[in-house]
Design a protein around this motif. Structure first.
Motif, mmCIF file in Angstrom:
data_model
loop_
_atom_site.group_PDB
_atom_site.id
_atom_site.type_symbol
_atom_site.label_atom_id
_atom_site.label_comp_id
_atom_site.label_asym_id
_atom_site.label_seq_id
_atom_site.Cartn_x
_atom_site.Cartn_y
_atom_site.Cartn_z
ATOM 1 N N GLY A 53 19.372 -3.449 16.219
ATOM 2 C CA GLY A 53 19.418 -2.551 17.374
ATOM 3 C C GLY A 53 18.146 -1.757 17.503
ATOM 4 O O GLY A 53 17.086 -2.191 17.072
ATOM 5 N N SER A 61 21.255 6.268 15.867
ATOM 6 C CA SER A 61 20.782 4.943 15.508
ATOM 7 C C SER A 61 21.966 4.018 15.269
ATOM 8 O O SER A 61 23.092 4.475 15.140
ATOM 9 C CB SER A 61 19.918 5.037 14.251
ATOM 10 O OG SER A 61 18.790 5.855 14.504
ATOM 11 N N PRO A 62 21.713 2.702 15.187
ATOM 12 C CA PRO A 62 22.813 1.756 14.973
ATOM 13 C C PRO A 62 23.609 2.069 13.707
ATOM 14 O O PRO A 62 23.038 2.385 12.661
ATOM 15 C CB PRO A 62 22.092 0.417 14.844
ATOM 16 C CG PRO A 62 20.810 0.597 15.590
ATOM 17 C CD PRO A 62 20.438 2.037 15.372
#
Length: 139
Positions: A53, A61-62
């Motif tokens: 990602g 964040s992912p």
């Protein structure tokens, strides 16, 4: 305790830093600090993207990256404690350091870029130490 153990523990703590810095990526302004050198010791920046990602400063964040970063950092830190003989049995260092290095490699490869090369190279050094059982037993 030998100097090599302390140096190796320092390497493991540095690797924990590289993994944990994923949780607080640099913004554009911070990337320019110290003539752009900060980016090389803090390898995560907003906008980094890859298979897992995209890392963002503001909106998070992912989740897979967060999980990998936290787990790798904890394993590296526990391995450092084991190497210097603080609260974690010395015999666990190989499993902890190897697990941290593998998770860190997956994390860095998932967002591969120039600033991830140093942490990945150090992951390989840690894996070499694990495979060759480089540290002698405490005695």
């Amino acid at each position: 305790m030998t100097l090599s153990r302390w140096l190796f523990a320092g390497l493991l703590v540095l690797q924990a830093h590289f993994a944990a810095s994923y949780l607080v990526p640099l913004d554009r302004e911070a990337q320019r600090e110290f003539g752009g050198l900060l980016r090389w010791v803090w390898p995560w920046s907003g906008g980094d993207s890859g298979l897992l990602g995209q890392v963002t400063v503001a909106s998070g964040s992912p989740l897979a990256g967060i999980f990998l970063a936290i787990l790798a950092a904890v394993l590296f830190f526990l391995a450092a404690l084991a190497v210097v003989g603080i609260r974690v049995p010395f015999g666990w260092w190989r499993v902890l350091a190897g697990g941290g290095a593998i998770l860190s490699l997956v994390l860095m490869a998932g967002f591969f870029g120039a600033t991830k090369v140093l942490p990945m190279a150090l992951d390989l050094v840690v894996l070499w130490a694990v495979v060759t059982d480089w540290l002698p037993h405490a005695g």
